[in-house]
Each structure stands twice: as C-alpha cells, then as structure tokens.
Motif scaffolding. Structure first.
Motif, mmCIF file in Angstrom:
data_model
loop_
_atom_site.group_PDB
_atom_site.id
_atom_site.type_symbol
_atom_site.label_atom_id
_atom_site.label_comp_id
_atom_site.label_asym_id
_atom_site.label_seq_id
_atom_site.Cartn_x
_atom_site.Cartn_y
_atom_site.Cartn_z
ATOM 1 N N LEU A 93 -13.502 6.062 -16.268
ATOM 2 C CA LEU A 93 -12.122 6.206 -16.727
ATOM 3 C C LEU A 93 -11.831 5.302 -17.918
ATOM 4 O O LEU A 93 -12.328 4.182 -17.998
ATOM 5 C CB LEU A 93 -11.149 5.853 -15.594
ATOM 6 C CG LEU A 93 -11.283 6.658 -14.309
ATOM 7 C CD1 LEU A 93 -10.283 6.148 -13.271
ATOM 8 C CD2 LEU A 93 -11.106 8.138 -14.549
ATOM 9 N N SER A 94 -10.976 5.805 -18.796
ATOM 10 C CA SER A 94 -10.502 4.964 -19.899
ATOM 11 C C SER A 94 -9.198 4.274 -19.533
ATOM 12 O O SER A 94 -8.830 3.275 -20.139
ATOM 13 C CB SER A 94 -10.332 5.789 -21.170
ATOM 14 O OG SER A 94 -9.363 6.797 -20.983
ATOM 15 N N SER A 95 -8.501 4.805 -18.519
ATOM 16 C CA SER A 95 -7.289 4.154 -18.022
ATOM 17 C C SER A 95 -7.043 4.571 -16.579
ATOM 18 O O SER A 95 -7.426 5.671 -16.161
ATOM 19 C CB SER A 95 -6.065 4.507 -18.872
ATOM 20 O OG SER A 95 -5.722 5.867 -18.707
ATOM 21 N N PHE A 96 -6.429 3.664 -15.827
ATOM 22 C CA PHE A 96 -6.057 3.937 -14.432
ATOM 23 C C PHE A 96 -4.845 3.069 -14.116
ATOM 24 O O PHE A 96 -4.932 1.847 -14.174
ATOM 25 C CB PHE A 96 -7.205 3.607 -13.482
ATOM 26 C CG PHE A 96 -6.968 4.054 -12.068
ATOM 27 C CD1 PHE A 96 -7.270 5.347 -11.682
ATOM 28 C CD2 PHE A 96 -6.458 3.185 -11.124
ATOM 29 C CE1 PHE A 96 -7.071 5.767 -10.377
ATOM 30 C CE2 PHE A 96 -6.246 3.591 -9.817
ATOM 31 C CZ PHE A 96 -6.551 4.885 -9.441
ATOM 32 N N GLU A 97 -3.717 3.693 -13.843
ATOM 33 C CA GLU A 97 -2.469 2.977 -13.544
ATOM 34 C C GLU A 97 -1.940 3.462 -12.201
ATOM 35 O O GLU A 97 -1.958 4.658 -11.928
ATOM 36 C CB GLU A 97 -1.415 3.270 -14.605
ATOM 37 C CG GLU A 97 -1.826 2.939 -16.016
ATOM 38 C CD GLU A 97 -0.854 3.490 -17.047
ATOM 39 O OE1 GLU A 97 0.211 4.013 -16.666
ATOM 40 O OE2 GLU A 97 -1.180 3.413 -18.242
ATOM 41 N N THR A 98 -1.474 2.533 -11.389
ATOM 42 C CA THR A 98 -0.926 2.903 -10.082
ATOM 43 C C THR A 98 0.466 2.322 -9.921
ATOM 44 O O THR A 98 0.698 1.156 -10.245
ATOM 45 C CB THR A 98 -1.836 2.400 -8.944
ATOM 46 O OG1 THR A 98 -3.128 2.993 -9.111
ATOM 47 C CG2 THR A 98 -1.293 2.785 -7.584
ATOM 48 N N THR A 99 1.378 3.140 -9.430
ATOM 49 C CA THR A 99 2.758 2.744 -9.184
ATOM 50 C C THR A 99 3.049 2.846 -7.689
ATOM 51 O O THR A 99 2.751 3.874 -7.069
ATOM 52 C CB THR A 99 3.733 3.674 -9.946
ATOM 53 O OG1 THR A 99 3.439 3.591 -11.340
ATOM 54 C CG2 THR A 99 5.173 3.298 -9.685
ATOM 55 N N VAL A 100 3.593 1.780 -7.121
ATOM 56 C CA VAL A 100 4.052 1.829 -5.730
ATOM 57 C C VAL A 100 5.351 2.631 -5.710
ATOM 58 O O VAL A 100 6.272 2.355 -6.486
ATOM 59 C CB VAL A 100 4.312 0.409 -5.171
ATOM 60 C CG1 VAL A 100 4.799 0.479 -3.734
ATOM 61 C CG2 VAL A 100 3.064 -0.447 -5.286
ATOM 62 N N LEU A 101 5.427 3.634 -4.848
ATOM 63 C CA LEU A 101 6.621 4.457 -4.742
ATOM 64 C C LEU A 101 7.494 3.957 -3.593
ATOM 65 O O LEU A 101 6.995 3.666 -2.499
ATOM 66 C CB LEU A 101 6.245 5.919 -4.512
ATOM 67 C CG LEU A 101 5.393 6.552 -5.605
ATOM 68 C CD1 LEU A 101 5.005 7.979 -5.215
ATOM 69 C CD2 LEU A 101 6.112 6.541 -6.942
ATOM 70 N N LEU A 102 8.786 3.843 -3.850
ATOM 71 C CA LEU A 102 9.746 3.422 -2.827
ATOM 72 C C LEU A 102 10.494 4.636 -2.296
ATOM 73 O O LEU A 102 10.843 5.538 -3.064
ATOM 74 C CB LEU A 102 10.761 2.440 -3.419
ATOM 75 C CG LEU A 102 10.214 1.147 -3.988
ATOM 76 C CD1 LEU A 102 11.323 0.368 -4.688
ATOM 77 C CD2 LEU A 102 9.575 0.309 -2.914
ATOM 78 N N THR A 103 10.773 4.635 -1.009
ATOM 79 C CA THR A 103 11.615 5.680 -0.451
ATOM 80 C C THR A 103 13.057 5.451 -0.900
ATOM 81 O O THR A 103 13.407 4.354 -1.380
ATOM 82 C CB THR A 103 11.575 5.667 1.089
ATOM 83 O OG1 THR A 103 12.148 4.430 1.543
ATOM 84 C CG2 THR A 103 10.152 5.825 1.633
ATOM 85 N N VAL A 104 13.894 6.444 -0.733
ATOM 86 C CA VAL A 104 15.313 6.280 -1.048
ATOM 87 C C VAL A 104 15.907 5.174 -0.178
ATOM 88 O O VAL A 104 16.689 4.341 -0.645
ATOM 89 C CB VAL A 104 16.075 7.611 -0.875
ATOM 90 C CG1 VAL A 104 17.566 7.405 -1.011
ATOM 91 C CG2 VAL A 104 15.569 8.647 -1.872
ATOM 92 N N GLU A 105 15.496 5.138 1.079
ATOM 93 C CA GLU A 105 16.009 4.114 1.994
ATOM 94 C C GLU A 105 15.618 2.707 1.533
ATOM 95 O O GLU A 105 16.436 1.783 1.592
ATOM 96 C CB GLU A 105 15.500 4.376 3.425
ATOM 97 C CG GLU A 105 16.074 5.613 4.076
ATOM 98 C CD GLU A 105 15.429 6.917 3.584
ATOM 99 O OE1 GLU A 105 16.023 7.985 3.820
ATOM 100 O OE2 GLU A 105 14.344 6.881 2.960
ATOM 101 N N GLU A 106 14.371 2.538 1.095
ATOM 102 C CA GLU A 106 13.939 1.234 0.592
ATOM 103 C C GLU A 106 14.725 0.847 -0.653
ATOM 104 O O GLU A 106 15.114 -0.316 -0.815
ATOM 105 C CB GLU A 106 12.439 1.262 0.270
ATOM 106 C CG GLU A 106 11.565 1.311 1.502
ATOM 107 C CD GLU A 106 10.115 1.573 1.173
ATOM 108 O OE1 GLU A 106 9.250 0.982 1.865
ATOM 109 O OE2 GLU A 106 9.823 2.368 0.243
#
Length: 110
Positions: free
Chosen positions: A77-90
């Motif tokens: 890979l030339s790039s790899f980005e990860t985002t933590v997703l929050l629930t609406v409740e969080e």
C-alpha cells in the motif's frame, strides 16, 4: 465492538501484480481482522483519493491498530488510514460532556 473505516491505496507495483494475477482481497482482509477477534463488514474499491475502503469491527483500538500495522508494513500500500467510528449515542454522550468543559481559545485571556 467498535467500528472502523479504513481507506487505502495500492502502490503501482501492487496494481501491476493484481492486473497480471487478479485476486479477491476480501478474503485476506477478513482473515486479518478475524485473527484479532473482529469482523469485516465490507470491502469496496472506488475512484478518487483512495483505491479502496474497508468497514471493520474490532474488539478494541489496540486490536485494530495491530491489523493496520500489519497491513501497512506489508509494502503493498501507498497509504492506509483508519478512522474510529462513533455511534450516534456515543456522540450524544460526548456532546453532553463537552458542554461541561470550559474551553478557552488560544490567545484569549482567562
């Protein structure tokens, strides 16, 4: 379990190898996340800034970080980005807590 959205791009060499020998990479992604007790919810390719997208579920941030590090360190890979997703409740809970924080912008006297 928390959800994570990853965005990735292949190197030109990886695209060349996949062109010569097409491979469904969903199975590999599924094996990586299942090795830490998680689940792959989706794998897509797209046009634009990134070549592909994954939606993962992992037991915790450390488990997801381990998968991300293993994949990133593989050289495909030339790039790899990860985002933590929050629930609406969080997010609603975070908004309530944020309302209790007295924020002072930089340069503004107390």
């Amino acid at each position: 379990m928390p959800l994570y959205l990853s965005r990735f791009s292949y190197t030109p060499e990886t695209w060349s190898r996949l062109t010569r020998n097409p491979e469904d990479r969903r199975k590999a992604a599924q094996a990586y996340i299942e090795s830490v007790g998680g689940k792959l919810h989706g794998f897509w390719y797209g046009f634009g800034a990134h070549d592909g997208y994954n939606l993962w579920e992992a037991p915790d941030n450390v488990s997801m970080a381990a998968v991300a590090l293993a994949i990133s360190g593989g050289g495909a890979l030339s790039s790899f980005e990860t985002t933590v997703l929050l629930t609406v409740e969080e997010t609603m809970e975070a908004l309530k807590v944020a309302a209790e924080i007295s924020y002072r912008p930089p340069g503004n006297p107390a």
